[in-house]
Design a protein around this motif. Structure first.
Motif, PDB file in Angstrom:
ATOM      1  N   UNK A  31      30.991 -24.396 -13.156  1.00 34.90           N
ATOM      2  CA  UNK A  31      30.010 -23.891 -14.107  1.00 34.90           C
ATOM      3  C   UNK A  31      30.031 -22.369 -14.076  1.00 34.90           C
ATOM      4  N   UNK A  32      29.525 -21.723 -15.119  1.00 36.79           N
ATOM      5  CA  UNK A  32      29.453 -20.260 -15.081  1.00 36.79           C
ATOM      6  C   UNK A  32      28.549 -19.802 -13.946  1.00 36.79           C
ATOM      7  N   UNK A  33      28.871 -18.662 -13.357  1.00 32.28           N
ATOM      8  CA  UNK A  33      28.077 -18.151 -12.238  1.00 32.28           C
ATOM      9  C   UNK A  33      26.748 -17.579 -12.701  1.00 32.28           C
ATOM     10  N   UNK A  34      26.727 -17.131 -13.950  1.00 31.65           N
ATOM     11  CA  UNK A  34      25.518 -16.548 -14.502  1.00 31.65           C
ATOM     12  C   UNK A  34      25.199 -17.196 -15.840  1.00 31.65           C
ATOM     13  N   UNK A  35      23.943 -17.131 -16.216  1.00 28.87           N
ATOM     14  CA  UNK A  35      23.510 -17.664 -17.502  1.00 28.87           C
ATOM     15  C   UNK A  35      22.558 -16.676 -18.144  1.00 28.87           C
TER      16      UNK A  35
END
Length: 314
Positions: A31-35
């Motif tokens: 998953x992306x590390x940041x959102x």
């Protein structure tokens, strides 16, 4: 696959806890590390001092049965509600004991018939699976009970007339996160706010922990009583009483066992509790309001408060 694994671990809450941590770690790798979560500023203002949200909820997909108690005992159902306009997962606590509520959810699943669903509103990036969430985007029906999401109605307090308020209690056989480890993570999460005329974006990390067991020691501040519950300022401590966080806002749902337990307590009193974090909209609102005078407010740690899910017997 994860829930099959969890089902085989019902005899050991500690193993289930460690497996959950491992799952979060593995999932975060894909998953992306940041959102970036873009929320309407009017929504923040409306809910900053509200415990719960009331929705007309279309149930797209629900779990066939509650999770094992060693995992957390919840029943998840995914869907959409115009009052939120984000992907939603709602969760009934101690769902094995809330058969009426579960039957109502299953009866509405996939029918397109909206249900009245109320419960604690919650934004938290544990299950974020993409790099951005924007409130108000069109949403298709979900084909899974656990889609990528940052918004939850968790726990549910009413569904189609059933009111599982007594489900707010520790889950027998479940081991929440340890206080020292979990608050150590919560206190270090970075957060950047991007302010626009009508929206605010919360840029933060994904894959954060979801629950914690701790002692709360009530501060001298008056309790903030609102229509659907109360907010209580308290410190968070280890089970031995060691200080971890000096001041946190604790969230209590009206009429639940935790809320009844805290009503008459005063500064210095303690409760042994189980809770989960959500983004603190009151602090988001303050930072947005004051950032022109103090730009550093836009790049602090993620503001959070703790929803109290259960009180342990002394």
């Amino acid at each position: 696959m994860f829930f099959v694994l969890m089902s085989s671990l019902t005899g050991c809450a500690w193993i289930a806890r460690e497996a959950t941590i491992a799952y979060i770690a593995v999932n975060s790798r894909f998953s992306p590390k940041r959102i970036e979560i873009e929320i309407n500023r009017s929504f923040v203002e409306e809910y900053k001092n509200r415990v719960a949200i009331h929705t007309t909820f279309t149930v797209d997909k629900a779990m066939a049965a509650p999770l094992p108690a060693a995992v957390d005992g919840d029943l998840h159902f995914a869907g959409r509600a115009p009052q939120v306009a984000l992907p939603i997962v709602a969760e009934i606590m101690n769902a094995a004991d809330e058969k009426g509520a579960v039957e109502i959810v299953h009866g509405a699943e996939g029918s397109g018939r909206p249900l009245k669903v109320s419960g604690v509103w919650r934004i938290w990036p544990e299950h974020a699976g993409k790099a951005d969430e924007e409130q108000g985007k069109p949403l298709p029906a979900f084909e899974t009970d656990n889609p990528d999401h940052v918004f939850e109605i968790h726990p549910v307090t009413e569904v189609g007339g059933a009111r599982p308020l007594d489900s707010f209690r520790p889950v027998r056989g479940f081991s929440p996160g340890s206080a020292e480890r979990t608050f150590g993570i919560f206190e270090k999460v970075p957060c950047t706010l991007r302010v626009k005329p009508k929206t605010v974006s919360i840029v933060t990390e994904t894959g954060l922990y979801n629950d914690v067991e701790f002692l709360m020691k009530i501060a001298a501040d008056p309790q903030l009583v609102v229509a659907d519950g109360r907010f209580v300022i308290a410190s968070a401590r280890t089970l031995k009483g060691d200080l971890l966080v000096e001041r946190l806002r604790m969230v209590f749902v009206k009429g639940t066992p935790p809320e009844r337990a805290v009503r008459l307590l005063r500064g210095g009193d303690e409760l042994h509790v189980y809770g989960m974090p959500r983004v603190d909209f009151a602090e988001i609102s303050r930072r947005v309001r004051d950032h022109q005078m103090n730009p550093a407010l836009l790049t602090r740690t993620l503001p959070y408060e703790i929803v109290i899910l259960g009180v342990y017997a002394k």
